[in-house]
Scaffold this motif. Sequence first.
Motif, PDB file in Angstrom:
ATOM      1  N   ASN A 202      55.370 -21.171 -12.006  1.00 43.49           N
ATOM      2  CA  ASN A 202      54.590 -20.423 -12.988  1.00 43.49           C
ATOM      3  C   ASN A 202      54.315 -21.181 -14.275  1.00 43.49           C
ATOM      4  O   ASN A 202      53.866 -20.597 -15.258  1.00 43.49           O
ATOM      5  CB  ASN A 202      55.309 -19.110 -13.318  1.00 43.49           C
ATOM      6  CG  ASN A 202      55.382 -18.183 -12.121  1.00 43.49           C
ATOM      7  OD1 ASN A 202      54.396 -17.991 -11.427  1.00 43.49           O
ATOM      8  ND2 ASN A 202      56.551 -17.623 -11.880  1.00 43.49           N
ATOM      9  N   GLU A 268      65.989  -8.735  -7.128  1.00 41.22           N
ATOM     10  CA  GLU A 268      64.806  -9.382  -6.539  1.00 41.22           C
ATOM     11  C   GLU A 268      64.036  -8.338  -5.743  1.00 41.22           C
ATOM     12  O   GLU A 268      64.477  -7.886  -4.691  1.00 41.22           O
ATOM     13  CB  GLU A 268      65.213 -10.545  -5.635  1.00 41.22           C
ATOM     14  CG  GLU A 268      65.546 -11.814  -6.370  1.00 41.22           C
ATOM     15  CD  GLU A 268      65.533 -13.025  -5.452  1.00 41.22           C
ATOM     16  OE1 GLU A 268      65.279 -12.867  -4.241  1.00 41.22           O
ATOM     17  OE2 GLU A 268      65.769 -14.129  -5.945  1.00 41.22           O
ATOM     18  N   TYR A 270      60.149  -6.474  -4.313  1.00 31.29           N
ATOM     19  CA  TYR A 270      58.908  -6.828  -3.626  1.00 31.29           C
ATOM     20  C   TYR A 270      57.774  -7.073  -4.623  1.00 31.29           C
ATOM     21  O   TYR A 270      57.700  -6.436  -5.677  1.00 31.29           O
ATOM     22  CB  TYR A 270      58.468  -5.691  -2.695  1.00 31.29           C
ATOM     23  CG  TYR A 270      59.469  -5.277  -1.651  1.00 31.29           C
ATOM     24  CD1 TYR A 270      60.144  -6.216  -0.884  1.00 31.29           C
ATOM     25  CD2 TYR A 270      59.727  -3.922  -1.411  1.00 31.29           C
ATOM     26  CE1 TYR A 270      61.045  -5.817   0.098  1.00 31.29           C
ATOM     27  CE2 TYR A 270      60.622  -3.519  -0.435  1.00 31.29           C
ATOM     28  CZ  TYR A 270      61.281  -4.467   0.316  1.00 31.29           C
ATOM     29  OH  TYR A 270      62.173  -4.071   1.277  1.00 31.29           O
ATOM     30  N   GLY A 271      56.878  -7.977  -4.272  1.00 30.05           N
ATOM     31  CA  GLY A 271      55.605  -8.139  -4.969  1.00 30.05           C
ATOM     32  C   GLY A 271      55.672  -8.160  -6.471  1.00 30.05           C
ATOM     33  O   GLY A 271      56.254  -9.053  -7.085  1.00 30.05           O
ATOM     34  N   ASN A 272      55.061  -7.153  -7.095  1.00 29.22           N
ATOM     35  CA  ASN A 272      54.972  -7.069  -8.553  1.00 29.22           C
ATOM     36  C   ASN A 272      56.183  -6.411  -9.200  1.00 29.22           C
ATOM     37  O   ASN A 272      56.155  -6.076 -10.376  1.00 29.22           O
ATOM     38  CB  ASN A 272      53.709  -6.307  -8.968  1.00 29.22           C
ATOM     39  CG  ASN A 272      52.443  -7.013  -8.546  1.00 29.22           C
ATOM     40  OD1 ASN A 272      51.852  -6.678  -7.531  1.00 29.22           O
ATOM     41  ND2 ASN A 272      52.029  -8.000  -9.315  1.00 29.22           N
ATOM     42  N   THR A 300      60.484 -10.889  -9.262  1.00 31.66           N
ATOM     43  CA  THR A 300      59.794 -10.843  -7.983  1.00 31.66           C
ATOM     44  C   THR A 300      60.411 -11.795  -6.966  1.00 31.66           C
ATOM     45  O   THR A 300      60.916 -12.860  -7.319  1.00 31.66           O
ATOM     46  CB  THR A 300      58.299 -11.182  -8.136  1.00 31.66           C
ATOM     47  OG1 THR A 300      57.670 -11.163  -6.832  1.00 31.66           O
ATOM     48  CG2 THR A 300      58.088 -12.544  -8.757  1.00 31.66           C
ATOM     49  N   GLN A 301      60.371 -11.405  -5.697  1.00 28.43           N
ATOM     50  CA  GLN A 301      60.808 -12.275  -4.610  1.00 28.43           C
ATOM     51  C   GLN A 301      59.800 -13.393  -4.341  1.00 28.43           C
ATOM     52  O   GLN A 301      60.141 -14.386  -3.704  1.00 28.43           O
ATOM     53  CB  GLN A 301      61.005 -11.474  -3.322  1.00 28.43           C
ATOM     54  CG  GLN A 301      62.129 -10.476  -3.380  1.00 28.43           C
ATOM     55  CD  GLN A 301      62.251  -9.648  -2.114  1.00 28.43           C
ATOM     56  OE1 GLN A 301      61.631  -9.964  -1.093  1.00 28.43           O
ATOM     57  NE2 GLN A 301      63.029  -8.582  -2.162  1.00 28.43           N
ATOM     58  N   CYS A 302      58.588 -13.232  -4.817  1.00 33.98           N
ATOM     59  CA  CYS A 302      57.537 -14.226  -4.575  1.00 33.98           C
ATOM     60  C   CYS A 302      57.847 -15.508  -5.349  1.00 33.98           C
ATOM     61  O   CYS A 302      58.349 -15.461  -6.472  1.00 33.98           O
ATOM     62  CB  CYS A 302      56.181 -13.692  -5.002  1.00 33.98           C
ATOM     63  SG  CYS A 302      55.693 -12.168  -4.152  1.00 33.98           S
ATOM     64  N   ILE A 303      57.528 -16.641  -4.754  1.00 33.18           N
ATOM     65  CA  ILE A 303      57.742 -17.915  -5.443  1.00 33.18           C
ATOM     66  C   ILE A 303      56.880 -17.981  -6.694  1.00 33.18           C
ATOM     67  O   ILE A 303      57.312 -18.422  -7.759  1.00 33.18           O
ATOM     68  CB  ILE A 303      57.425 -19.094  -4.503  1.00 33.18           C
ATOM     69  CG1 ILE A 303      58.458 -19.156  -3.381  1.00 33.18           C
ATOM     70  CG2 ILE A 303      57.417 -20.413  -5.283  1.00 33.18           C
ATOM     71  CD1 ILE A 303      58.204 -20.249  -2.380  1.00 33.18           C
ATOM     72  N   ASN A 304      55.651 -17.508  -6.589  1.00 32.65           N
ATOM     73  CA  ASN A 304      54.730 -17.498  -7.729  1.00 32.65           C
ATOM     74  C   ASN A 304      54.368 -16.064  -8.041  1.00 32.65           C
ATOM     75  O   ASN A 304      53.964 -15.306  -7.150  1.00 32.65           O
ATOM     76  CB  ASN A 304      53.470 -18.310  -7.394  1.00 32.65           C
ATOM     77  CG  ASN A 304      52.469 -18.303  -8.543  1.00 32.65           C
ATOM     78  OD1 ASN A 304      51.678 -17.391  -8.655  1.00 32.65           O
ATOM     79  ND2 ASN A 304      52.530 -19.304  -9.382  1.00 32.65           N
ATOM     80  N   GLY A 305      54.538 -15.664  -9.298  1.00 33.40           N
ATOM     81  CA  GLY A 305      54.175 -14.298  -9.650  1.00 33.40           C
ATOM     82  C   GLY A 305      54.919 -13.805 -10.868  1.00 33.40           C
ATOM     83  O   GLY A 305      55.705 -14.530 -11.482  1.00 33.40           O
ATOM     84  N   ASP A 329      57.516 -13.795 -15.762  1.00 36.92           N
ATOM     85  CA  ASP A 329      57.327 -14.865 -14.772  1.00 36.92           C
ATOM     86  C   ASP A 329      58.540 -15.784 -14.660  1.00 36.92           C
ATOM     87  O   ASP A 329      58.431 -16.928 -14.226  1.00 36.92           O
ATOM     88  CB  ASP A 329      56.063 -15.669 -15.073  1.00 36.92           C
ATOM     89  CG  ASP A 329      56.077 -16.327 -16.445  1.00 36.92           C
ATOM     90  OD1 ASP A 329      56.964 -15.995 -17.262  1.00 36.92           O
ATOM     91  OD2 ASP A 329      55.202 -17.167 -16.709  1.00 36.92           O
TER      92      ASP A 329
END
Length: 371
Positions: A202, A268, A270-272, A300-305, A329
């Motif tokens: 990020n 951690e 989901y998503g947003n 977030t669990q997402c690598i980018n977000g 982020d």
Amino acid sequence: MEQTRVLARRRCLRPYPHPILQKKVLVPQKNIEQVIRRLPQLHDENYYKSKLVRSELQEYLALPDGKDTELKVLYKIYEYEELKDSSDFTIDDWIKMARDIKRFYHDYDGFVVLHGTDTTAYGGSVLSFMLEVVGKTVVLTGAQVPIFQPRSDGNNNLLCALLIAATLHIPEVTVFFGAKLFRGCRVKKVSNTRIYAFDSPNFPPLLEAKTTLDIDPKMLIHPPGSVPNECRLHDKLSTKVYVLKVAPTITPEVIRAVFEGMEGVVLETYGNGNIPIKRKEIYKEIERAVKNNVLVVNVTQCINGTVLGKPIYETGLLLIECGVVPAFDMTAEAALAKLSYVLTKTELTYQQKVELMKTNIRGELYNPSHA
């Protein structure tokens, strides 16, 4: 008159992948200096024999001359008695490293920490927060392929880290790996097989090693000259913190067991920043923990977000309403390190700690409401 730049390179408790092969398993090995002294890319033996061997600087190594600097870069290796694989690191190991940087701060121009890759993202983040003020460059680096092997990436990683620490003024904790310099509290390990093992999902790299090593001052947290040449250390970290990953099989019993006895938890989601909305018993367990002053951070669990303070979905709104703190982020590693740091700020109230978690203090997050 020849100019000399002296650099300290800190060796962690298995700071550098220099293992030996025993029954096809890599384990740490001592005396890495003996290996480095045989590598012409990292040590100028002719200069050492003619200038250093009979002087008070005989314990130093010397980088070979190159176009990156007109200074002669000298560096000294410190190796801990006990070597550990970085996956064995605990909070105490990083506290020891930070204390050593503080102890030797005025003896050297910069510091390079050789660190096993498994927990480099945690180490970079933890050191970033503990070193509240640092007026010199601190670089963590390591290797995917051990340095004693012909195809090791460690040679160039260490060389560039030494040059950056010795010649560039970057008053913060950083990570150099695979030709890029990252902010220490922004980095994440993204591969255990690729040479380019780290990324900063990020936030852009501070520097990319090309034919030159140049950094844009605008990328730094502090403008050049704005940081005093001193080291202020906060060497207390809470160990009562943990990361809990939301999964479809999560139960109230799991949440209760993880939160029991904790001062803070990184959740951690989901998503947003979402959790299952129809499973009220899960939400109730988190709400109960927050009411008991457990500081819960939503990442977030997402690598980018990002997880914002104004959630997009109703499933994220529940967490905001019960007092869970959005991580924006931040990476999970940075959120855990910051939480461990903030919780030991005993002079702060619970609400002040919540606000500090939402505030950018080391370049670890972007909060649009503070922009």
